[in-house]
Motif scaffolding. Structure first.
Motif, PDB file in Angstrom:
ATOM      1  N   SER A 338       0.845  -1.198   0.000  1.00  0.00           N
ATOM      2  CA  SER A 338       0.000   0.000   0.000  1.00  0.00           C
ATOM      3  C   SER A 338       0.881   1.250   0.000  1.00  0.00           C
ATOM      4  O   SER A 338       2.114   1.157  -0.017  1.00  0.00           O
ATOM      5  CB  SER A 338      -0.927   0.000   1.204  1.00  0.00           C
ATOM      6  N   ASP A 339       0.247   2.406   0.029  1.00  0.00           N
ATOM      7  CA  ASP A 339       0.975   3.671  -0.016  1.00  0.00           C
ATOM      8  C   ASP A 339       1.564   3.956   1.368  1.00  0.00           C
ATOM      9  O   ASP A 339       0.961   4.641   2.196  1.00  0.00           O
ATOM     10  CB  ASP A 339       0.048   4.801  -0.453  1.00  0.00           C
ATOM     11  N   ILE A 340       2.767   3.423   1.605  1.00  0.00           N
ATOM     12  CA  ILE A 340       3.389   3.517   2.927  1.00  0.00           C
ATOM     13  C   ILE A 340       3.581   4.962   3.359  1.00  0.00           C
ATOM     14  O   ILE A 340       3.333   5.327   4.514  1.00  0.00           O
ATOM     15  CB  ILE A 340       4.736   2.757   2.933  1.00  0.00           C
ATOM     16  N   GLU A 341       4.012   5.814   2.437  1.00  0.00           N
ATOM     17  CA  GLU A 341       4.272   7.217   2.784  1.00  0.00           C
ATOM     18  C   GLU A 341       3.017   7.889   3.313  1.00  0.00           C
ATOM     19  O   GLU A 341       3.058   8.606   4.336  1.00  0.00           O
ATOM     20  CB  GLU A 341       4.791   7.964   1.556  1.00  0.00           C
ATOM     21  N   ARG A 342       1.911   7.694   2.640  1.00  0.00           N
ATOM     22  CA  ARG A 342       0.679   8.368   3.072  1.00  0.00           C
ATOM     23  C   ARG A 342       0.051   7.692   4.292  1.00  0.00           C
ATOM     24  O   ARG A 342      -0.635   8.356   5.078  1.00  0.00           O
ATOM     25  CB  ARG A 342      -0.289   8.468   1.895  1.00  0.00           C
ATOM     26  N   PHE A 527       4.439   4.187  18.793  1.00  0.00           N
ATOM     27  CA  PHE A 527       5.632   3.402  18.442  1.00  0.00           C
ATOM     28  C   PHE A 527       5.935   3.518  16.946  1.00  0.00           C
ATOM     29  O   PHE A 527       7.091   3.673  16.545  1.00  0.00           O
ATOM     30  CB  PHE A 527       5.419   1.930  18.816  1.00  0.00           C
ATOM     31  N   ILE A 528       4.881   3.476  16.113  1.00  0.00           N
ATOM     32  CA  ILE A 528       5.075   3.618  14.663  1.00  0.00           C
ATOM     33  C   ILE A 528       5.673   4.983  14.345  1.00  0.00           C
ATOM     34  O   ILE A 528       6.596   5.094  13.533  1.00  0.00           O
ATOM     35  CB  ILE A 528       3.739   3.433  13.924  1.00  0.00           C
ATOM     36  N   ILE A 529       5.154   6.029  15.001  1.00  0.00           N
ATOM     37  CA  ILE A 529       5.664   7.385  14.764  1.00  0.00           C
ATOM     38  C   ILE A 529       7.148   7.468  15.137  1.00  0.00           C
ATOM     39  O   ILE A 529       7.938   8.120  14.448  1.00  0.00           O
ATOM     40  CB  ILE A 529       4.835   8.411  15.559  1.00  0.00           C
ATOM     41  N   SER A 530       7.530   6.795  16.223  1.00  0.00           N
ATOM     42  CA  SER A 530       8.945   6.807  16.628  1.00  0.00           C
ATOM     43  C   SER A 530       9.836   6.124  15.597  1.00  0.00           C
ATOM     44  O   SER A 530      11.038   6.379  15.545  1.00  0.00           O
ATOM     45  CB  SER A 530       9.106   6.127  17.992  1.00  0.00           C
ATOM     46  N   LYS A 531       9.246   5.269  14.779  1.00  0.00           N
ATOM     47  CA  LYS A 531      10.006   4.542  13.752  1.00  0.00           C
ATOM     48  C   LYS A 531       9.740   5.103  12.350  1.00  0.00           C
ATOM     49  O   LYS A 531      10.154   4.502  11.349  1.00  0.00           O
ATOM     50  CB  LYS A 531       9.607   3.062  13.765  1.00  0.00           C
ATOM     51  N   SER A 532       9.051   6.242  12.267  1.00  0.00           N
ATOM     52  CA  SER A 532       8.588   6.725  10.965  1.00  0.00           C
ATOM     53  C   SER A 532       9.731   7.008   9.992  1.00  0.00           C
ATOM     54  O   SER A 532       9.622   6.735   8.796  1.00  0.00           O
ATOM     55  CB  SER A 532       7.723   7.978  11.139  1.00  0.00           C
ATOM     56  N   SER A 533      10.845   7.557  10.489  1.00  0.00           N
ATOM     57  CA  SER A 533      11.976   7.841   9.604  1.00  0.00           C
ATOM     58  C   SER A 533      12.510   6.568   8.966  1.00  0.00           C
ATOM     59  O   SER A 533      12.861   6.546   7.772  1.00  0.00           O
ATOM     60  CB  SER A 533      13.098   8.551  10.372  1.00  0.00           C
ATOM     61  N   LEU A 534      12.579   5.502   9.740  1.00  0.00           N
ATOM     62  CA  LEU A 534      13.076   4.221   9.227  1.00  0.00           C
ATOM     63  C   LEU A 534      12.090   3.619   8.222  1.00  0.00           C
ATOM     64  O   LEU A 534      12.490   3.073   7.189  1.00  0.00           O
ATOM     65  CB  LEU A 534      13.315   3.246  10.382  1.00  0.00           C
ATOM     66  N   VAL A 535      10.809   3.746   8.533  1.00  0.00           N
ATOM     67  CA  VAL A 535       9.792   3.215   7.617  1.00  0.00           C
ATOM     68  C   VAL A 535       9.825   3.980   6.293  1.00  0.00           C
ATOM     69  O   VAL A 535       9.746   3.382   5.210  1.00  0.00           O
ATOM     70  CB  VAL A 535       8.386   3.291   8.246  1.00  0.00           C
ATOM     71  N   LEU A 536       9.973   5.308   6.370  1.00  0.00           N
ATOM     72  CA  LEU A 536      10.026   6.123   5.155  1.00  0.00           C
ATOM     73  C   LEU A 536      11.286   5.834   4.349  1.00  0.00           C
ATOM     74  O   LEU A 536      11.257   5.859   3.108  1.00  0.00           O
ATOM     75  CB  LEU A 536       9.951   7.601   5.511  1.00  0.00           C
ATOM     76  N   LYS A 537      12.394   5.555   5.022  1.00  0.00           N
ATOM     77  CA  LYS A 537      13.619   5.170   4.323  1.00  0.00           C
ATOM     78  C   LYS A 537      13.403   3.867   3.558  1.00  0.00           C
ATOM     79  O   LYS A 537      13.812   3.731   2.384  1.00  0.00           O
ATOM     80  CB  LYS A 537      14.765   5.017   5.322  1.00  0.00           C
ATOM     81  N   SER A 538      12.742   2.921   4.177  1.00  0.00           N
ATOM     82  CA  SER A 538      12.437   1.652   3.506  1.00  0.00           C
ATOM     83  C   SER A 538      11.510   1.877   2.325  1.00  0.00           C
ATOM     84  O   SER A 538      11.674   1.260   1.269  1.00  0.00           O
ATOM     85  CB  SER A 538      11.786   0.677   4.504  1.00  0.00           C
ATOM     86  N   SER A 539      10.534   2.773   2.507  1.00  0.00           N
ATOM     87  CA  SER A 539       9.606   3.099   1.423  1.00  0.00           C
ATOM     88  C   SER A 539      10.348   3.709   0.239  1.00  0.00           C
ATOM     89  O   SER A 539      10.066   3.404  -0.915  1.00  0.00           O
ATOM     90  CB  SER A 539       8.540   4.073   1.936  1.00  0.00           C
ATOM     91  N   GLU A 540      11.325   4.576   0.536  1.00  0.00           N
ATOM     92  CA  GLU A 540      12.123   5.200  -0.522  1.00  0.00           C
ATOM     93  C   GLU A 540      12.889   4.150  -1.332  1.00  0.00           C
ATOM     94  O   GLU A 540      12.940   4.210  -2.568  1.00  0.00           O
ATOM     95  CB  GLU A 540      13.114   6.186   0.110  1.00  0.00           C
TER      96      GLU A 540
END
Length: 851
Positions: A338-342, A527-540
């Motif tokens: 799905s649209d991980i960024e959004r 917890f997800i928000i605390s990991k958001s930078s890592l999740v967005l890096k993976s999305s990139e």
């Protein structure tokens, strides 16, 4: 005046004064209400009733409103009509000492601050852009609130229109009125200079702002820092700042990418317009994720000019191209992402629902699985490098799976989201609730047996709670301890002390379940928000792999080849094809053509040929293929060597710029001026019919001078494709060694002409314009007369009508010219009715029949 205000109206006035320039939606119970001028705007834009509301004695105010659950629908409508909205919510359930519920604005919604996916195109970014003007230098900072992409740079005024065209921002904020004239944009706002000078908030309210301290631009007082400050202050005022993580803010150099002006983006059809889906993006987009589609748009809008960066992309595409079965399997797997960024944006803005979080978990699992699948293959070094950069975010999906029922589709707070065993308290409350419902069932059965009322039922509604319902026919059997609650037409409703006590327990359990379930849900989101930078890096990273595998897939499907990219000034493409045109004509019918341009022997191709023969298609396709090559994609050809192009310029077609009061010719000259002033020896110039917007000799003189200037100017010497109908220009080849004549060949078969669309060395003998006019359906008489006139022109004989034996009926010289002229001049075009106009037309027609 204020002493006469009711507490509620005083509260409204105090809130409204801080949001005077937007429509304030004021939450009143189950409704959002707007008052006075805002009410008129709401009524007009939403086409809803305008009424009035009383606030104390002699205080009536215009009112328009709608139910709170309709906010999404109406918000979308208002934004589409360029109405900014401040949403004021009730922030407490209890009244304060003034007897009113606490309220505050929780968000200001404008075109550039949307993160709701139902209002966004999943293949396009939605940018809020801040510009700081200082003389000829402009700082730029932009954000997509829905994807958390944040970038900063600076540029000059000559590059501004190109960058704004690329970004296509939903909303612009600028620091002074001087910038207004440079911007053709519907949603732009001038903010006070102070808003760009320093932050109006404490830095600790912003996530990761301190991490930008390592970046040099952040501690300067340059234009880019000021644009960034203006952007953040605007977000702060719109109540969005605290929800955005600025750790991934990126500084980019405008000079690292190919310059493409707005006209070239349009002429090369890079992106589709609202009325036309014909575009390069639509042709090469077979990405499997929304993030990949947006990244592809970014690549097309910013082609690379660094050879090593292009070769880096090519190496990845090449591996996917050569390993087609693996590529197909990988692409089929990532379709499930799905649209991980959004999703991250919705969670960060506390606007998510359980299904969003569950979707994120599934997407992360698929992302991990698909990249593990690739890593098990003998992938290229660059693909391995991307996979190695992936952070470990498995703990995010594991927590979600461990906490939530993955198949959940209910509403948050209903008690069905959290898995059993996650919270002992919640399990106890749920057991108590379930047990209470069982007790209700037992109570109902017991009362049925005691009262002998077989159709007695325990029912519930939000207003009256739990009650016994008895039909009128059984009223005489109602026990004495039943207490009447409500009378209906066909039934009576009762309660007992036992039922009332049970209702209290159930209500308490429901509230406790809802409260605790929301609490656990919010903990997971935190917890997800605390990991958001890592999740967005993976999305990139998965977005890049999506785009590169997409390049390979469409190249395999469409018989594209990998071009050689180097730092030379050669441009040689063999059997080139237009990637969009070949998709819309019959398979195998497109005629491929070669091109060779360099800086030593063939700098300028002067292309002549008939109308409709394919000149424009040919010169545009070369520009498109160069751009495709420099984004790392394969191209539609049999082989190619492309020396890197720093800018592509096009001057194509005739079009008045009515909005600026410019004629066709002025528009043409302004665009040509831009090219001659901005192009370099590494640029590619595409010119189609320069000089058509004025007289023949003026146009020819300008066209020849432009070609000579490109050839002779020391700072230019750009590789150029120049299509023209001025056959006199072909004489330039004999005077300038790097100008070469080419033409589009045709075959004449009697009165018929066959366009071969084949580019050959030499000069076109004729334009065949009359034949094209015949194809267009011009009357036979016009075509015949045109041929006669053309024959006279070519023989340079006297061009008088007396010398032409056959005359058209339209020739008024030998007909009743004066009579017809008088008849036409007598018509009052402002006052004539449709019927009278038809009568006059008939009279004119009759005059033509007279001799």
């Amino acid at each position: 005046m204020s002493s006469k205000m009711t507490p509620a109206w005083e509260q409204y006035v105090n809130i409204k004064k801080d949001y005077a320039d937007v429509v304030l939606l004021f939450r009143m119970g189950d409704f959002y209400e707007a008052f006075d001028k805002d009410a008129h705007v709401l009524s007009e834009k939403l086409e809803i009733t305008l009424t009035q509301k009383q606030f104390g004695k002699n205080q009536k105010h215009d009112l328009a409103g709608f139910p709170y659950h309709s906010l999404s629908q109406h918000l979308s409508t208002l934004l589409k009509k360029d109405v900014k909205v401040a949403i004021c919510e009730q922030t407490s359930e209890q009244t304060n000492i003034k007897g009113i519920i606490e309220r505050e604005v929780v968000r200001v919604v404008s075109p550039g601050t949307i993160f709701e996916d139902y209002m966004l195109d999943n293949q396009s970014n939605n940018y809020l852009t801040s510009l700081y003007f200082s003389n000829n230098i402009i700082g730029i900072s932009y954000i997509d609130v829905s994807t958390s992409e944040i970038k900063v740079s600076k540029l000059n005024t000559q590059s501004l229109s190109s960058e704004i065209s690329r970004l296509n921002p939903a909303e612009l904020i600028i620091n002074n009125r001087d910038g207004i004239d440079l911007l053709d944009h519907s949603s732009k706002m001038i903010l006070p200079e102070d808003d760009f000078e320093d932050f109006i908030f404490e830095s600790n309210v912003v996530q990761s702002l301190n991490k930008l301290s390592e970046q040099e631009w952040f501690y300067s007082n340059n234009v880019e820092k000021k644009a960034f400050v203006g952007l953040l202050n605007y977000l702060y005022k719109n109540k969005l700042l605290t929800n955005i993580n600025f750790e991934n803010t990126e500084y980019y150099q405008f000079s690292d990418f190919m310059f493409i002006d707005p006209q070239t983006r349009k002429n090369l059809s890079l992106f589709s317009s609202n009325s036309n889906s014909f575009s390069l993006f639509n042709t090469v987009n077979s990405t499997q994720t929304s993030m990949g589609a947006r990244l592809l748009k970014h690549y097309i809008g910013q082609p690379l000019i660094n050879k090593n960066k292009i070769l880096y992309r090519q190496e990845i595409v090449d591996w996917f191209f050569e390993n087609n079965p693996v590529t197909n399997e990988f692409r089929s797997q990532i379709t499930e992402i799905s649209d991980i960024e959004r999703l991250i944006s919705k969670i960060s803005n506390f606007n998510s629902e359980p299904r969003d979080v569950i979707s994120l978990s599934k997407s992360i699992k698929t992302l991990i699985h698909s990249t593990q699948f690739l890593s098990q293959k003998n992938v290229s070094d660059n693909i391995k490098g991307l996979i190695d950069e992936l952070p470990d975010i498995s703990d995010v999906s594991l927590l979600i799976e461990k906490t939530f029922n993955i198949d959940y589709s209910g509403k948050l707070g209903d008690g069905d989201l959290i898995k059993k065993g996650v919270s002992e308290k919640l399990d106890e409350y749920l057991y108590s609730l379930k047990n209470s419902k069982q007790i209700l069932s037992e109570l109902e059965q017991r009362e049925k047996e005691k009262s002998k009322i077989k159709n007695l039922k325990i029912r519930f509604n939000k207003i009256f709670g739990y009650y016994f319902e008895v039909t009128k026919s059984q009223i005489e059997n109602v026990p004495d301890y039943f207490i009447r609650k409500q009378t209906l037409v066909n039934a009576e409703r009762f309660f007992t002390e036992e039922l009332k006590e049970l209702e209290t327990k159930i209500t308490l359990s429901v509230d406790l379940v809802s409260e605790l379930e929301r609490e656990i849900y919010n903990e997971v989101n935190d917890f997800i928000i605390s990991k958001s930078s890592l999740v967005l890096k993976s999305s990139e990273i998965i977005s890049k792999l999506d785009v590169f595998s997409n390049f390979a897939a469409i190249s395999k499907q469409n018989n594209y080849i990998k071009p050689i990219i180097n730092d030379s000034k050669n441009l040689q493409i063999n059997n080139s094809r237009h990637p969009m045109v070949e998709k819309i004509i019959e398979s195998g019918k497109f005629v491929p053509n070669d091109v060779f341009i360099d800086d030593l022997s063939e700098q300028i191709i002067l292309l002549t040929g008939p109308n409709m023969s394919g000149k424009s298609t040919y010169i545009r396709q070369i520009g498109i293929l160069v751009l495709m090559a420099q984004i790392g994609c394969y191209i539609s050809a049999s082989s190619a060597e492309i020396g890197i192009v720093d800018r592509i310029f096009t001057r194509v077609g005739l079009e008045d710029d009515l909005s600026e009061g410019r004629s066709t010719f002025m528009t043409e000259m302004l665009e040509t001026s831009l090219i001659l002033n901005e192009a370099s020896d590494r640029s590619l110039i595409i010119l189609d019919e320069i000089g058509r917007g004025t007289s023949t000799y003026d146009g020819l003189a300008i066209a020849m001078s432009v070609a000579e200037y490109i050839h002779e100017s020391n700072h230019l010497k750009s590789r150029t494709l120049f299509a023209t109908h001025f056959h006199e220009m072909t004489s330039l080849e004999s005077d300038f060694k790097r100008i070469k004549n080419y033409y589009v060949s045709v075959v004449e078969d009697g009165d018929k002409v066959v366009f071969l669309h084949d580019i050959k060395r030499g000069i076109s003998e004729r334009s065949y314009g009359i034949y094209v006019a015949e194809l267009a359906g011009l009357p036979t008489e016009v075509i015949q007369k045109s041929k006669l006139l053309l024959s006279n022109l070519e023989s340079k004989s006297d061009l008088s009508f007396e010398n032409i034996p056959e005359q058209l009926p339209l020739n008024l010289i030998e007909n009743n010219y004066e009579d017809i002229k008088d008849l036409i001049n007598s018509i009052d075009t402002d006052g004539i009715t449709p019927l009278d106009a038809l009568i006059k037309l008939s009279e004119i027609k009759d005059k033509f029949k007279e001799k």
